[in-house]
Design a protein around this motif. Structure first.
Motif, PDB file in Angstrom:
ATOM      1  N   TRP A 396       0.827  -1.197   0.000  1.00 37.47           N
ATOM      2  CA  TRP A 396       0.000   0.000   0.000  1.00 37.47           C
ATOM      3  C   TRP A 396       0.870   1.258   0.000  1.00 37.47           C
ATOM      4  CZ3 TRP A 396      -4.410   1.519  -1.502  1.00 37.47           C
ATOM      5  CH2 TRP A 396      -4.951   2.733  -1.061  1.00 37.47           C
ATOM      6  N   ALA A 397       1.993   1.215   0.713  1.00 30.54           N
ATOM      7  CA  ALA A 397       2.911   2.356   0.696  1.00 30.54           C
ATOM      8  C   ALA A 397       3.443   2.593  -0.711  1.00 30.54           C
ATOM      9  CB  ALA A 397       4.061   2.110   1.674  1.00 30.54           C
ATOM     10  N   GLY A 398       3.771   1.517  -1.430  1.00 33.08           N
ATOM     11  CA  GLY A 398       4.244   1.663  -2.808  1.00 33.08           C
ATOM     12  C   GLY A 398       3.161   2.179  -3.737  1.00 33.08           C
ATOM     13  N   ILE A 399       1.918   1.721  -3.521  1.00 37.83           N
ATOM     14  CA  ILE A 399       0.805   2.202  -4.351  1.00 37.83           C
ATOM     15  C   ILE A 399       0.554   3.682  -4.096  1.00 37.83           C
ATOM     16  CG2 ILE A 399      -1.687   1.975  -4.720  1.00 37.83           C
ATOM     17  CD1 ILE A 399      -1.338  -1.040  -4.109  1.00 37.83           C
ATOM     18  N   ALA A 400       0.585   4.070  -2.815  1.00 36.93           N
ATOM     19  CA  ALA A 400       0.327   5.472  -2.469  1.00 36.93           C
ATOM     20  C   ALA A 400       1.374   6.401  -3.065  1.00 36.93           C
ATOM     21  CB  ALA A 400       0.281   5.623  -0.949  1.00 36.93           C
ATOM     22  N   ARG A 401       2.634   5.929  -3.188  1.00 35.69           N
ATOM     23  CA  ARG A 401       3.697   6.762  -3.766  1.00 35.69           C
ATOM     24  C   ARG A 401       3.758   6.654  -5.285  1.00 35.69           C
ATOM     25  NH1 ARG A 401       6.702   4.749   0.840  1.00 35.69           N
ATOM     26  NH2 ARG A 401       7.745   3.216  -0.491  1.00 35.69           N
ATOM     27  N   GLY A 402       2.871   5.865  -5.857  1.00 35.62           N
ATOM     28  CA  GLY A 402       2.843   5.711  -7.309  1.00 35.62           C
ATOM     29  C   GLY A 402       3.909   4.797  -7.857  1.00 35.62           C
ATOM     30  N   LEU A 403       4.556   4.005  -6.993  1.00 35.04           N
ATOM     31  CA  LEU A 403       5.623   3.107  -7.442  1.00 35.04           C
ATOM     32  C   LEU A 403       5.075   1.783  -7.954  1.00 35.04           C
ATOM     33  CD1 LEU A 403       8.162   3.705  -4.515  1.00 35.04           C
ATOM     34  CD2 LEU A 403       8.067   4.834  -6.757  1.00 35.04           C
TER      35      LEU A 403
END
Length: 651
Positions: A396-403
């Motif tokens: 989810w952290a990667g999704i939130a940062r657009g990664l």
């Protein structure tokens, strides 16, 4: 989502085994000869399919699913002889199996080099077969001539293709006695060189493994029994399991399942993966029950196969009217735990590749896991749920940062997020109590997952049971016991528990027995794995690293004792701890220990001492460093770097 469920340190995981089975060459000559008076096993010929071969592969087989202890061991005379072979070191067996699971590029069967190699094999094998048929050579001579013929590397790439070529040449099974003779051979002249190497990449090692694979072409009950016995040997289990699958008879399947119940370690993993290839849902209960037993330390290698093949939701949260054995529910949760744990490590090491956790829909599994945790209250469900939350937080952290933008992964993670408002408070309340209660039970499998989970949760109540465990320790019986105590030391240091210092002191004095070890002659090389002092070294290194993490100089006297240990691994750990406890060399004792270590015969210890001399800006070490530069090639680089820093500091 709570801050607790974020990225974790990782190490790369191995890929799945690649399918490298090329199609057999249609032009391979078939030699159909039958020696006089010799009984030949039924072969798979067009128009002459034996009765046993007429089975439908998709039809379920009537195989008894009794407990592991049931079922006699079927051993032929040849198998009994094979059982007398000396076992290779566990390290060598592990190396072979890890390499087998590395993805291998398929062979280009149309390339000129491959075609020429196979052509030479067909010619030489046909000549050897003809000589054997007409009794121009003995079985021993045939076996001797076959070994160099089968020297194909890497074996996993070539094995299926070579076996197909040889079967086309010898459908009648004339070479079966030769294959059995090769299997019975030992490799004494090569075993000494295989420490940490791959035993399957020696000429005789390749020949033996191909010989096992070849037996799968002949549907003879005696050969099936032999393969069942060979499947219990971790050196040959992978190829024996493939051979039993190739036989594809009811007896072969029964033998496969019976061997699975008896096998241990890598052999059990090979057999379990072979059973999964049968794709029989009726076997799922058995595979789930035995899949995580007797494979201590290897669970992460078998869990992905079970995770992909078995509908774990039905075991985690069965309908109310269905009563499952507790072991099935617990093992289903543990499979999730190991898969989620490895998926986090894989995601950190290879962020561009989706981990295996996303090979199936996560939302039903997450819901079933959470319901199972509240329904059964088992530690297995709690640790699995914790790893799932960490995995979701990581993505989810990667999704939130657009990664991370892959739609399938975004959908899976987003569908699980509505569960988190319920999961987080439960993990901060009842889940912690469940883990602390389970920690009191003497369950070796539970120790590491529970301690690491409570450590992630920063549960301060963990310190008391850990101190009790260290206080009860009297002597080290095994490496596993040392690792268990080492984890307790690491966890106490991570919690910043000051009471642990006295426990560490007692461990080094009474359990590791530092005084006795310092009387032994110092070694330049690490201890061999089978040495009786290895458990003590494991615990000593763990205590030293814990002291470094606690960052208290009250433990400097323990570090000084460790600097005089006979094991170079312990001495290295002592110097690393010294670098952190007295980073500037303010203590006279620290500088004395560093100067003594410069003359240590272990290259690793002397190199660390060079770094420490530079870190301390110790001018009195200049003569010793110049001597090392001229006389010790193994530490010349470290000595040169230290000299450069010191001379620059002096100038």
């Amino acid at each position: 989502m709570a801050d607790m469920y974020h990225d974790q340190p990782a190490k790369p995981t191995l890929g799945q085994e690649a399918d490298t089975t090329p199609a057999p060459d249609k032009e391979a000559p078939a030699v159909e000869m039958r020696p006089q008076g010799e009984t030949v096993p039924p072969e798979r010929e067009e128009g002459t399919v034996p009765a046993a071969a007429a089975e439908d592969e998709s039809a379920p087989t009537a195989i008894s699913l009794e407990s592991e202890s049931a079922g006699p061991r079927d051993v032929s005379d040849a198998a009994a002889a094979g059982a007398e072979h000396r076992k290779l070191p566990d390290q060598a067996v592990t190396v072979e199996h890890l390499l087998l699971r590395q993805p291998q590029p398929p062979l280009d069967t149309e390339s000129l080099a491959v075609r020429e190699r196979l052509s030479r094999l067909r010619t030489d094998a046909t000549t050897l077969l003809t000589d054997l048929y007409w009794r121009a050579i003995s079985l021993e001579e045939a076996a001797r001539r076959l070994v160099p013929l089968l020297d194909f590397s890497p074996l996993p790439q070539w094995a299926s293709l070579v076996a197909a070529q040889l079967y086309e040449i010898d459908r009648a099974g004339i070479l079966v006695p030769v294959w059995r003779m090769l299997i019975e051979r030992t490799e004494p002249q090569e075993q000494g060189a295989l420490q940490g190497g791959n035993p399957a990449e020696t000429p005789l090692g390749k020949a033996r493994r191909l010989a096992v694979l070849m037996l799968g072409n002949y549907r003879d009950p005696e050969l099936t029994a032999l393969l069942g016995r060979l499947a219990l040997d971790a050196r040959l289990s992978f190829y024996a399991a493939q051979a039993l699958l190739r036989q594809n008879t009811l007896l072969a399947r029964q033998t496969l399942v019976r061997a699975l119940k008896e096998a241990e370690g890598w052999a059990r993993i090979d057999l379990l993966e072979a059973c999964l290839k049968l794709k029989q849902s009726g076997f799922f209960d058995l595979l789930l029950a035995v899949g995580l037993e007797r494979i201590t330390g290897l669970e992460a290698y078998v869990a992905p196969s079970l995770y992909s093949a078995i509908p774990l939701e039905t075991y985690l949260n069965p309908p109310p009217e269905v009563t499952l054995p507790p072991k099935l529910v617990q093992h289903a949760a543990l499979i999730c735990y190991y898969v989620f744990l490895e998926s986090i490590r894989h995601a950190n090491a290879h962020p561009e590749q989706p981990p295996i956790a996303f090979d199936r829909e996560l939302q039903p599994l997450a819901q079933a896991l959470f319901t199972s945790a509240r329904r059964y209250g088992g530690w297995q469900q709690v640790v699995a749920l914790h790893q799932l939350a960490l995995l979701l937080g990581r993505y989810w952290a990667g999704i939130a940062r657009g990664l991370i933008r892959e739609p399938r992964i975004v959908h899976m993670v987003a569908s699980c997020l509505p569960l988190m408002p319920e999961i987080e408070p439960w993990m901060n309340g009842p889940a912690r109590d469940i883990l602390l209660a389970a920690l009191q039970v003497q369950d070796e499998r539970a120790w590491s997952p529970i301690v690491r989970t409570l450590l992630d949760l920063r549960e301060l109540r963990l310190a008391t049971p850990l101190l009790d465990v260290l206080a009860k320790a009297r002597r080290l019986e095994s490496i596993e016991e040392a690792q268990r105590l080492a984890l307790a030391c690491e966890a106490l240091a991570a919690l910043g528990e000051g009471r642990a210092l006295e426990a560490y002191r007692r461990l080094l004095r009474e359990v590791v027995a530092f005084q006795d070890r310092t009387l032994l002659a110092q070694r330049a090389e690490p201890l061999p794995p089978e040495d009786e002092h290895v458990p003590g070294s494991i615990l000593a290194v763990a205590v030293l690293r814990a002291l470094a993490q606690l960052a208290t100089r009250e433990g400097l006297d323990l570090v000084a004792q460790a600097c005089h240990d006979f094991d170079p691994v312990v001495r290295e750990a002592a110097l690393e701890t010294l670098m952190k406890l007295d980073a500037h060399g303010e203590q006279r004792l620290s500088r004395m220990l560093m100067r003594e270590a410069l003359s240590d015969q272990a290259p690793g210890v002397a190199a660390l001492a060079c770094h420490l001399a530079a870190q301390y800006h110790d001018r009195e070490s200049l003569p010793a460093l110049r001597y090392l530069l001229q006389s010790r090639p193994s530490v010349r680089e470290a000595a040169a770097a230290a000299l450069a820093q010191l001379e620059q500091a002096v100038a």
